[in-house]
Each structure stands twice: as structure tokens, then as C-alpha cells.
Design an enzyme around this catalytic site. Sequence first.
Site, PDB file in Angstrom:
ATOM      1  CE  LYS A 134      -3.596   2.464   2.551  1.00  0.00           C
ATOM      2  NZ  LYS A 134      -4.658   2.390   3.584  1.00  0.00           N
ATOM      3  NE  ARG A 224      -2.147  -9.988 -35.000  1.00  0.00           N
ATOM      4  CZ  ARG A 224      -2.248 -10.545 -36.197  1.00  0.00           C
ATOM      5  NH1 ARG A 224      -2.208  -9.803 -37.273  1.00  0.00           N
ATOM      6  NH2 ARG A 224      -2.404 -11.844 -36.318  1.00  0.00           N
ATOM      7  CE1 TYR A 225      -8.447 -11.071 -35.524  1.00  0.00           C
ATOM      8  CE2 TYR A 225      -6.905  -9.303 -36.039  1.00  0.00           C
ATOM      9  CZ  TYR A 225      -7.494 -10.513 -36.357  1.00  0.00           C
ATOM     10  OH  TYR A 225      -7.124 -11.172 -37.488  1.00  0.00           O
ATOM     11  CG  HIS A 285     -12.475 -22.809 -39.193  1.00  0.00           C
ATOM     12  ND1 HIS A 285     -12.084 -21.546 -38.796  1.00  0.00           N
ATOM     13  CD2 HIS A 285     -12.547 -22.777 -40.545  1.00  0.00           C
ATOM     14  CE1 HIS A 285     -11.943 -20.772 -39.871  1.00  0.00           C
ATOM     15  NE2 HIS A 285     -12.201 -21.500 -40.941  1.00  0.00           N
TER      16      HIS A 285
END
Length: 532
Positions: A134, A224-225, A285
Site C-alpha cells: 500500500k 491483436r484482437y 476451425h
Amino acid sequence: MKALISVSDKTGIVELAQQLHALGVGLISTGGTAKLLADQGLPVTEVAEVTGFPEMLDGRVKTLHPKVHGGLLARRDMPGHMDALRAHSIDAIDLLIVNLYPFEATVAKPGCTLADAIENIDIGGPAMVRSAAKNWKDVGVVTDASQYEAVIGELKAGGKLSDTLRFALSVAAFNRIAQYDGAISDYLSSVTFEEEKLAESYVPERNAFPGQSNGHFIKVQDLRYGENSHQQAALYRDLYPAPGSLVTGVQLQGKELSYNNIADADAAWECVKSFEAPACVIVKHANPCGVALGKDVHEAYAKAFQTDPTSAFGGIIAFNRPVDKAAAEAVVKQFVEVLIAPDFTPEALEIFKPKVNVRLMTIALPAGGQTPWSQGRNAMDAKRVGSGLLLQSADNHELALADLKVVTVKQPTPDELEDLLFAWKVAKFVKSNAIVFCKNGMTLGVGAGQMSRLDSARIASIKAEAAKLSLQGTVVASDAFFPFRDGLDVVVDAGATCVAQPGGSMRDQEVIDAANERGVAMVFTGVRHFRH
């Protein structure tokens, strides 16, 4: 400058203390740590001398005192705080080095008693860590030996720690406390409490699903995404990842892995490492579109690629053996997103060097054993639902030859039984409804992810025909039972002579009668492999 040292794991602590002393840092320590440092000839002040109270309650109380927490929490930029320290003869503590009682390691031991678990819950350590973290602007808090080098480096260079390092140490400290408290919560809320059995030797029963689930994941990288370009994503790993699991891999070359790359790479790696013989798995996929065994990786790849060359385009390829020159020369001819193997020969690396976008990854095969950890697998699987989480034990079931129950008049041949076990392993990694045709350690047709098992069977046949592969004399694995005979008729019409399915349908006898009528062998596995 003063440093308070109180560690359970004393690895490297003497060397650290020696360097701190050489830099003019005063040393304060507790119990066993103080004795260790004093035995090495280091001037050290025991915490009991600082607080004016001896350690008590078998060491449960030693640092829970204003002269410790005041020294950690006082803000140096606030005159009132510093006046309070002077008024009460409290010295500021500038550096805290603490690692906690080994609670996680204790409860991981077979036969851990409840008493041992409770005794290894640290109280004073986390309290000091929170105080120091803290007050990060004034106090450096060190909670792991891996941080020692950076701390000493900055002290040597400038006589103090930078704001950047102190803040990073504070974040790491709070993360460690969160992990520690989570582990305690996981353990205690999994215990089946039986009052009548309470004793020092009491080893409690534990529920696999605790009353509260506390995830412990560390970010590896931002991506990136996500699954689609409008989604954000990041990759996290377990606090203690299993050796041989995907996140332990090392990327040797190529573009940054995408969200979909990682998901497909995991599917490929989990499938390929389940085989003992040299194997190749091609995933597109999230579904295996080609799987094969061979005398070497080159042969395994050539056979796997034949299954569905169209789907293999832009796929993820995984091997369970090092990739050599011959395999590399074959693979480099196709467009591949990610290539995974335990290793690559120097010649193979040279072949892929011009393909700068191809991602090469090495992952060491797990050592093997009876536990998911030793097999490099997850013990639990998770799936997010609306405001909730589904947890289940991972599907780590391995089918043995002795598990197969022949239910037809016709008996499978030894070669068919071997291919059935191969086909069943593949089907486990194919999205439901799954139908897999195989022969000679090679997939010849894969039907995946259909709402109807009948459609999956038809699609597998269509794909084999498109790849100019004959299904005559093949075996078929179905991840769940045939609810009607029509699915069986489709695979037999395509050329299958032997079928593996879980059984368990109310129409099992109808399907068995159909198999006998068609003159094919059928075995029940007694277990299904739905994969959604």
C-alpha cells in the site's frame, strides 16, 4: 535504510542479505531467518528487539505490532506521519522481503491433514506485505526470489529503488496475496467438515468443486484482437502451468499468434500428444481435418494431408516428434498458419526461414503419468455462460482395448480393433456430432459439428469422395450413440466394416440388429465424447 526480512523459503536469502549489508542497509529479521543470517556473520536485529515483545503462540504472533506496521505504513511526505514515528520511537522500514508459509505446497501433498493446512495459513506475512505494498511510494516489497537481482541492481546503481520498480513490486505483492488467499479459499471451501472426526490426524474429504472458485491466471500477452476483429483479447496462463501444455511453448518465428491460432493450436497439440507412434494432426476451425500415424513424421504428414487437402489450407499442424528436413520440405509446400512440434532440426528451420509469416512453435512433450498434470492436460474445463461459469472435470478418458464390448455376431479383426482405438482418439477431439472414418492409422473422412449425426456421417463420406479416398474396409468412430439405424446404414453404405459407438440408446438393439443384418462388426465403448 532498513530492510525487514522474514522468509519461509530461504533460497538465496543469505546472498541477498550480504549484498544489502554491503550497501549499508540495516537488517531486521524474524526467528529462523534471523538465526540463519546471524550464523553467517551478518549483523541482524531480531523483530522482538524492535517491538519489545517476544514471539509468542508458537510464532503465530511476532510482526503484528505498531513498530512493524507503523514503520511500513508511514508516508515520508506527510509530517504528521513522521512526527508520530518519532513520538513512539518507531524506525521507518524501507524494504520488506517476505515469502509466505507454503500453504499451496502443503495442501497439495497426499494425506495433508486439516491441522497442517490451517497451521500453514500465514497471517503476519500477508499483513506486512499489504502494508508495504500500500505504501509503495516509500517502501519496496519483495515477495519472490526472482526479484532479488533487480532490487540489488537499482540499489547499487542509485542507492534507492525507482518509482517504477517499487510500483511493479507492489502490484506483484498484491497479486501474490490474491493468489494465496484464493488458494486458502479454494481449499477450505472444498473440505467436507465432519466435527466428530476432528483430530490432529484428520484428513478431510474434499469436493472437486469448491464452494467458491478462485481463478489464478497470469497474462502472457495482449492479442491483436479476439475471435473477430471487433473483439479485444489476451492470453493468460495458469499460475502453475503443466509441463507439456500449450502455454509452455516457445514461438521460434512468424507473426504474433492470434486468438484463433491459439485455440486451434491447442486442439491440434492436445490431439497429437495423445498418440504414442509418430503422428501428425491438422486442425482447421477447431476440428481435426486430417490425422495419421506413420513410421516417421514425414509419412504421418503425407497421410494426414490426404484426408482433406482443401481444409488443410491455412490450417494448424502439430507433430509429436521433431520435424526433420523431409517433413519440412513437404509441409512448406502448403499454406500453414502454425506448425507445432517438440523440436525442429537445423535443416528444417532453414527451410522455413524464408516463410517469415509461418509461426513455428516448440512444446516439450509431457513426461507422462497418471495425473492430468503429468500428462500436460487440464484437470478442469470451464465455459462461460450468462453471468455464470460451467466447470467440469476435463475429458481425459483414455479407451483401452479391454474396454471394448463386441455386440454383433461378426467380430472385429485385430487390425480393425487397432484402427478403432485410433479413430476413437480422433473422434474425442472432433466437435459433436462427430463421425470419423479411419483405416491403417489414417483418417479418411471426418464429419463434424452437425446438428444431426446422420448429416455428419454423410459429410464425412462426401469429404472422402472429394479427396478421392476409398472408404471400403474402413472403421468408424461415433462420439455418441446412433439414435436410429439410419446413421449406421449411411456409414456401411460408404464402405465401413466395423463401427465403434458408446451405446446407451433406447434403440441400441435396433442398431445392433441392423449391424448384424449388414454383416458388419460393432463395439460399444461405454463412454461418449461430446465436444461442444
